[in-house]
Design a protein around this motif. Structure first.
Motif, PDB file in Angstrom:
ATOM      1  N   THR A  47      26.880   5.629  68.524  1.00  0.00           N
ATOM      2  CA  THR A  47      26.575   6.751  67.510  1.00  0.00           C
ATOM      3  C   THR A  47      27.261   7.989  67.683  1.00  0.00           C
ATOM      4  OG1 THR A  47      24.278   5.942  67.631  1.00  0.00           O
ATOM      5  CG2 THR A  47      24.804   7.892  66.228  1.00  0.00           C
ATOM      6  N   SER A  48      27.952   7.860  69.323  1.00  0.00           N
ATOM      7  CA  SER A  48      28.420   9.322  69.350  1.00  0.00           C
ATOM      8  C   SER A  48      29.785   9.156  68.768  1.00  0.00           C
ATOM      9  CB  SER A  48      28.840   9.280  70.922  1.00  0.00           C
ATOM     10  OG  SER A  48      29.540   8.090  71.424  1.00  0.00           O
ATOM     11  N   LEU A  49      30.459   8.016  68.327  1.00  0.00           N
ATOM     12  CA  LEU A  49      31.604   8.081  67.582  1.00  0.00           C
ATOM     13  C   LEU A  49      31.724   8.572  66.024  1.00  0.00           C
ATOM     14  CD1 LEU A  49      32.487   4.293  68.834  1.00  0.00           C
ATOM     15  CD2 LEU A  49      33.671   6.494  69.492  1.00  0.00           C
ATOM     16  N   VAL A  50      30.298   8.385  65.780  1.00  0.00           N
ATOM     17  CA  VAL A  50      29.871   8.807  64.327  1.00  0.00           C
ATOM     18  C   VAL A  50      30.054  10.373  64.410  1.00  0.00           C
ATOM     19  CG1 VAL A  50      28.316   9.404  62.589  1.00  0.00           C
ATOM     20  CG2 VAL A  50      28.627   7.198  63.947  1.00  0.00           C
ATOM     21  N   PHE A  51      29.660  11.124  65.431  1.00  0.00           N
ATOM     22  CA  PHE A  51      29.674  12.604  65.564  1.00  0.00           C
ATOM     23  C   PHE A  51      31.349  12.912  65.667  1.00  0.00           C
ATOM     24  CE2 PHE A  51      25.168  11.718  66.896  1.00  0.00           C
ATOM     25  CZ  PHE A  51      24.667  12.540  66.092  1.00  0.00           C
ATOM     26  N   LYS A  52      31.892  12.262  66.443  1.00  0.00           N
ATOM     27  CA  LYS A  52      33.342  12.584  66.747  1.00  0.00           C
ATOM     28  C   LYS A  52      34.244  12.328  65.344  1.00  0.00           C
ATOM     29  CE  LYS A  52      33.607  10.944  71.461  1.00  0.00           C
ATOM     30  NZ  LYS A  52      34.341   9.937  72.498  1.00  0.00           N
ATOM     31  N   ILE A  53      33.694  11.575  64.752  1.00  0.00           N
ATOM     32  CA  ILE A  53      34.528  11.390  63.308  1.00  0.00           C
ATOM     33  C   ILE A  53      34.221  12.502  62.337  1.00  0.00           C
ATOM     34  CG2 ILE A  53      34.459  10.140  61.134  1.00  0.00           C
ATOM     35  CD1 ILE A  53      33.961   7.524  62.821  1.00  0.00           C
ATOM     36  N   GLU A 124      21.968  11.141  71.804  1.00  0.00           N
ATOM     37  CA  GLU A 124      23.248  10.293  71.150  1.00  0.00           C
ATOM     38  C   GLU A 124      24.553  11.536  71.074  1.00  0.00           C
ATOM     39  OE1 GLU A 124      24.570   7.433  71.179  1.00  0.00           O
ATOM     40  OE2 GLU A 124      22.859   6.664  72.088  1.00  0.00           O
ATOM     41  N   ALA A 125      24.022  12.586  70.354  1.00  0.00           N
ATOM     42  CA  ALA A 125      24.960  13.622  70.077  1.00  0.00           C
ATOM     43  C   ALA A 125      25.168  14.304  71.162  1.00  0.00           C
ATOM     44  CB  ALA A 125      24.104  14.626  68.938  1.00  0.00           C
ATOM     45  N   GLU A 126      24.424  14.537  72.095  1.00  0.00           N
ATOM     46  CA  GLU A 126      24.639  15.376  73.390  1.00  0.00           C
ATOM     47  C   GLU A 126      25.685  14.649  74.392  1.00  0.00           C
ATOM     48  OE1 GLU A 126      20.997  16.753  74.681  1.00  0.00           O
ATOM     49  OE2 GLU A 126      20.981  18.261  73.363  1.00  0.00           O
ATOM     50  N   LYS A 127      25.868  13.233  74.093  1.00  0.00           N
ATOM     51  CA  LYS A 127      26.719  12.434  74.812  1.00  0.00           C
ATOM     52  C   LYS A 127      28.200  13.009  74.842  1.00  0.00           C
ATOM     53  CE  LYS A 127      24.467   7.878  74.840  1.00  0.00           C
ATOM     54  NZ  LYS A 127      24.510   6.510  74.234  1.00  0.00           N
ATOM     55  N   LEU A 128      28.463  13.711  73.845  1.00  0.00           N
ATOM     56  CA  LEU A 128      29.914  14.418  73.695  1.00  0.00           C
ATOM     57  C   LEU A 128      29.898  15.282  74.622  1.00  0.00           C
ATOM     58  CD1 LEU A 128      30.089  14.554  69.586  1.00  0.00           C
ATOM     59  CD2 LEU A 128      30.746  12.714  71.006  1.00  0.00           C
ATOM     60  N   GLY A 129      28.968  16.036  75.166  1.00  0.00           N
ATOM     61  CA  GLY A 129      29.057  17.328  76.144  1.00  0.00           C
ATOM     62  C   GLY A 129      29.461  18.338  75.348  1.00  0.00           C
ATOM     63  N   ARG A 130      29.306  18.597  74.074  1.00  0.00           N
ATOM     64  CA  ARG A 130      29.793  19.771  73.316  1.00  0.00           C
ATOM     65  C   ARG A 130      28.758  21.133  73.904  1.00  0.00           C
ATOM     66  NH1 ARG A 130      33.423  16.561  72.642  1.00  0.00           N
ATOM     67  NH2 ARG A 130      34.412  16.045  70.999  1.00  0.00           N
ATOM     68  N   PRO A 131      29.471  21.922  73.953  1.00  0.00           N
ATOM     69  CA  PRO A 131      28.581  23.363  74.377  1.00  0.00           C
ATOM     70  C   PRO A 131      27.854  23.795  73.213  1.00  0.00           C
ATOM     71  CG  PRO A 131      30.730  24.031  74.054  1.00  0.00           C
ATOM     72  CD  PRO A 131      30.569  22.478  74.040  1.00  0.00           C
ATOM     73  N   LYS A 132      26.576  24.481  73.318  1.00  0.00           N
ATOM     74  CA  LYS A 132      25.944  24.935  72.234  1.00  0.00           C
ATOM     75  C   LYS A 132      26.138  26.355  72.477  1.00  0.00           C
ATOM     76  CE  LYS A 132      22.448  21.178  72.650  1.00  0.00           C
ATOM     77  NZ  LYS A 132      20.688  20.785  72.601  1.00  0.00           N
ATOM     78  N   TYR A 133      25.737  27.120  71.143  1.00  0.00           N
ATOM     79  CA  TYR A 133      25.839  28.440  71.010  1.00  0.00           C
ATOM     80  C   TYR A 133      24.704  29.060  70.024  1.00  0.00           C
ATOM     81  CZ  TYR A 133      30.751  27.473  72.039  1.00  0.00           C
ATOM     82  OH  TYR A 133      31.934  26.849  72.717  1.00  0.00           O
TER      83      TYR A 133
END
Length: 277
Positions: A47-53, A124-133
């Motif tokens: 599912t992490s690929l969906v978020f990357k798209i 699944e979304a947090e697998k991307l390791g993106r920072p939160k604001y």
């Protein structure tokens, strides 16, 4: 590109900034989106690929939508009463205390039968390791993500291959993005290829899902806690969500053709020839 400084000087009533000045500007990249889509076709469980798209295909209308909701009085109410949807959606004990036939019961039935949790989608979304604001964009984006499985329950689209594409096109009707279009239509085309020769109206089904999404009030703007208490049929009627007739027609036709709608790949003949060909 979005005018980031113009959004970093706007605040909600509680002082939360609309868009944090440190939040990176979205970067559009169709090649990156296509690359991740091809990877997704090889591993549909990632599912992490969906978020990357989605990240590769940002919508120019995203920030205006965030601003319109979060800086409104209604948006302020939703943020106060529903700051984090997974806390509400994963409390099945509380949801089960609503009347039988409610959206809450249908949601619990769906999630439990599929072995899913709202927290799982967050992970699944947090697998991307993106920072939160600490901004309104974060709340809006999280809420958009956390309503995905509610879409399944409200629309009647399952977690089979076609059902997932229909939910994506329904979501596009609600909040248009090129990411939803790419995954939804390309995924539907891939399904047609898998069952080449089948008479099932696959493209018609996803187009119908898109129309239904466009004609329904935006779920992200609804008081989810209140909807969960109400009868499922009443919620569907209030949100103008009709029966997914073409999706169900696809399932009916596939079964007549000897295909399993929930395992289309397993329905292929040895050598890769589709069973319906």
């Amino acid at each position: 590109m979005t005018d980031i400084p113009a959004f970093s000087d706007r605040f909600a009533r509680d002082g939360t900034v609309l868009r944090h000045p440190d939040r990176p500007a979205p970067r559009y990249s169709l090649p990156r989106a296509v690359k991740n889509f091809r990877l997704l076709m090889k591993d549909k469980e990632d599912t992490s690929l969906v978020f990357k798209i989605y990240e590769s295909l940002p919508s120019k209308n995203f920030m205006p939508r965030v601003e319109a909701l979060t800086l409104s009085e209604h948006g302020d109410y939703l943020r106060r009463t529903e700051p984090n949807l997974p806390d509400i959606l994963d409390d099945h004990a509380a949801l089960r205390r609503t009347p039988e036939g409610s959206l809450a019961h249908a949601y619990c039935d769906f999630m439990e039968s599929e072995g899913l949790t709202a927290a799982g989608l967050v992970a699944e979304a947090e697998k991307l390791g993106r920072p939160k604001y600490p901004d309104l964009v974060q709340w809006f984006g999280d809420r958009s993500r956390d309503t995905h499985d509610l879409f399944h329950v409200l629309t009647g689209y399952g977690r089979d291959a076609l059902g997932e594409q229909c939910v994506l096109l329904f979501t596009h009707g609600q909040s248009p993005t090129q990411g939803h279009l790419l995954i939804g239509y390309a995924g539907a085309a891939n399904i047609r290829k898998m069952v080449w020769g089948s008479k099932a109206p696959v493209i018609g089904a996803v187009r119908q899902a898109k129309r239904i999404g466009r004609g329904a009030p935006k779920l992200i703007e609804q008081p989810i806690r209140e909807l969960l208490k109400q009868p499922l049929d009443r919620v569907r009627s209030a949100l103008n969500i009709p029966e997914p007739t073409l999706y169900r027609e696809c399932h009916r036709i596939w079964r007549e053709e000897g295909l399993d709608p929930y395992d289309l790949l397993a329905s292929e003949k040895p050598g890769g020839e589709p069973a319906a060909a």
